[in-house]
Write an enzyme that holds these catalytic residues in place. Structure first.
Site, PDB file in Angstrom:
ATOM      1  N   ASP A  61       2.508  -1.843  -4.503  1.00  0.00           N
ATOM      2  CA  ASP A  61       1.105  -1.414  -4.521  1.00  0.00           C
ATOM      3  C   ASP A  61       0.432  -2.098  -5.705  1.00  0.00           C
ATOM      4  O   ASP A  61       1.093  -2.706  -6.537  1.00  0.00           O
ATOM      5  CB  ASP A  61       0.973   0.119  -4.624  1.00  0.00           C
ATOM      6  N   TYR A 109     -14.961  -1.071   8.600  1.00  0.00           N
ATOM      7  CA  TYR A 109     -13.564  -0.654   8.796  1.00  0.00           C
ATOM      8  C   TYR A 109     -13.126  -0.975  10.215  1.00  0.00           C
ATOM      9  O   TYR A 109     -12.081  -1.590  10.424  1.00  0.00           O
ATOM     10  CB  TYR A 109     -13.452   0.844   8.535  1.00  0.00           C
ATOM     11  N   GLY A 147       0.821  -1.209   0.000  1.00  0.00           N
ATOM     12  CA  GLY A 147       0.000   0.000   0.000  1.00  0.00           C
ATOM     13  C   GLY A 147       0.853   1.257   0.000  1.00  0.00           C
ATOM     14  O   GLY A 147       0.508   2.270   0.602  1.00  0.00           O
TER      15      GLY A 147
HETATM   16  C1  VAH Z   1     -10.339   7.130   8.121  1.00  0.00           C
HETATM   17  N1  VAH Z   1      -8.254   8.368   8.010  1.00  0.00           N
HETATM   18  O1  VAH Z   1     -10.918   8.216   8.256  1.00  0.00           O
HETATM   19  C2  VAH Z   1      -8.835   7.084   8.395  1.00  0.00           C
HETATM   20  C3  VAH Z   1      -8.548   6.857   9.854  1.00  0.00           C
HETATM   21  C4  VAH Z   1      -9.087   7.522  12.197  1.00  0.00           C
HETATM   22  C5  VAH Z   1      -9.429   7.697  10.752  1.00  0.00           C
HETATM   23  O2  VAH Z   1      -8.620   5.524  10.213  1.00  0.00           O
HETATM   24  O3  VAH Z   1     -10.887   6.103   7.786  1.00  0.00           O
END
Ligand code: VAH
Length: 318
Positions: free
Chosen positions: A34, A142, A8
Site C-alpha cells: 500500500d 469512478y 491497496g
Molecule cells: C462505492 N463502495 O460506494 C463502493 C462501491 C458499489 C459501491 O463501488 O464507491
C-alpha cells in the site's frame, strides 16, 4: 494462488482479503502493499509488507519479482464519492495503476484480479435484475474507470493471454475498517451510529435501492473465482455478484429487530444521491453462479446481527 501480491491492502477489501489468504495459506503467502506503512496496522504486522505507489511501474515489477509471486490482486483505487470530488486524480490512480498492474501480470505471466463495481453501470442501464451483458454508460468518473478497467482486463486476456478475472462488487459492508469514501458507505456508518447514538442520519434518501453484500461473502467470492476452472469461464471482466438489494428503510427495520429503540432520519447528500440514482436497483448474478459457483451466505438480517455483535465491543471501547 501460492504467492499473492496485493495492492491497496489497507483498504476495506484488501485488509480482509490479506487476512483470509494468510489464514488459509500462511503469513508469507501474501506480499501486501500500500502507499503508506502504518506500523500498528494488523495487515502490516501479520506478514510481508512493502510500501508501493501503484503509479510506480518499476517498483511494482521489482516487488513481484523479488517475492516470486504467481498472482496479482490489484485493489488500489479511489471510490466513487472521492473520485467525483477529484476526477483527474481518480483517472490517474485508477487507470494508471491498473495499466501498470496489468503490465506486471503480462511481463511475469501472473494470474490477475481487479474488481469492478455496480458503479460501472449508468442511468440508462436496465435498473432491475441488471443483466451480465448490457449497456454500460456510467456518469461518474469512478464508473468510467471501472468500465474502462473491465475492457482493458478483457483486452489483456484476449491479446496477451493474461488470466484476468474480476467481479462487479455491490456495496460492501464490513466492521474491520472504517468506510473509505464510497456512496454505499451509509450502510456501514449506520451500524456504528446505531451503537454509539441509537440513531442515524442517512445521506441516501428513503426508497433508494442498491445491491449490497457482507464482506465475508465478498472475500469468499474472490477466492472462489480465482480458484475456478478457467475453461468454465465464459465471462471474465467482470461478473455481476450480489447478495441482497435494500433501501435505507429496510436496514433501519433490520436493526430495529435487534435494537427496537433505534431511529433514523435523513439529511440527503446531493452528490452521493445523484451517484446512487445512476446505479442499478438490483443486478443479476446468474452467470457467476453458473460459471464458478458464486453463492453468498448472508442476508440482511444475518449481516445486521453479525455487524452489531462484532462492533458493540469496539464502540464501547471508543
Ligand atoms: C462505492 N463502495 O460506494 C463502493 C462501491 C458499489 C459501491 O463501488 O464507491
Amino acid at each position: 494462488m501460492k504467492k499473492v501480491m496485493v495492492t491497496g491492502c489497507l483498504g476495506q477489501i484488501g485488509s480482509e482479503l490479506v487476512a483470509k489468504l494468510r489464514e488459509l495459506n500462511g503469513p508469507d503467502s501474501v506480499i501486501a502493499t500500500d502507499i503508506r506503512r502504518p506500523i500498528d496496522n494488523p495487515t502490516v504486522q501479520s506478514g510481508p509488507f512493502e510500501e508501493l505507489d501503484v503509479n510506480d511501474y518499476d517498483h511494482m515489477l521489482q516487488i513481484a519479482k523479488d517475492n516470486n509471486v504467481d498472482t496479482l490482486i490489484h485493489l488500489a483505487a479511489l471510490l466513487s464519492a472521492v473520485a467525483e470530488k477529484k476526477p483527474q486524480l481518480a483517472w490517474n490512480l485508477n487507470m494508471g495503476g491498473l495499466v501498470n498492474a496489468l503490465e506486471v501480470a503480462r511481463e511475469l505471466n501472473l494470474k490477475f484480479f481487479t474488481p469492478s463495481s455496480i458503479g460501472s453501470f449508468g442511468p440508462n442501464t436496465p435498473k432491475d435484475n441488471t443483466p451480465q451483458d448490457t449497456l454500460q454508460r456510467p456518469t461518474t468518473m469512478y464508473g468510467v474507470t471501472k468500465v474502462s478497467g473491465e475492457l482493458l482486463c478483457d483486452y489483456y486476456h484476449t491479446k496477451f493471454g493474461v488470466d484476468t478475472r474480476g467481479v462487479r462488487f455491490p456495496g460492501l459492508i464490513s466492521y474491520k475498517t472504517l468506510p473509505g469514501g464510497g456512496t454505499t458507505d451509509y450502510a456501514v456508518d449506520i451500524y456504528y451510529e446505531a451503537l454509539k447514538k441509537g440513531s442515524y442520519e442517512s445521506f441516501i434518501k428513503e426508497g433508494t435501492y442498491m445491491d449490497m453484500m457482507y464482506m465475508p461473502d465478498a472475500i469468499d467470492a474472490v477466492i472462489k473465482l480465482m480458484n475456478a476452472d478457467p475453461d468454465k469461464l465464459v465471462h471474465r471482466n467482470a461478473f455481476n455478484i450480489t447478495a441482497m438489494s435494500f433501501e435505507p428503510e429496510d436496514i433501519k427495520k433490520s436493526i430495529q429487530k435487534v435494537m427496537p429503540e433505534f431511529d433514523m432520519t435523513y439529511d440527503v447528500d446531493p452528490m452521493r444521491q445523484t451517484i446512487a440514482d445512476s446505479w442499478p436497483n438490483s443486478i443479476d448474478p446468474t452467470c457467476a453462479k453458473e460459471e464458478w459457483g458464486f453463492s453468498p451466505n448472508y442476508d440482511l438480517d444475518a449481516m445486521t446481527r453479525d455487524m452489531l455483535d462484532k462492533l458493540k465491543d469496539r464502540v464501547e471501547q471508543g
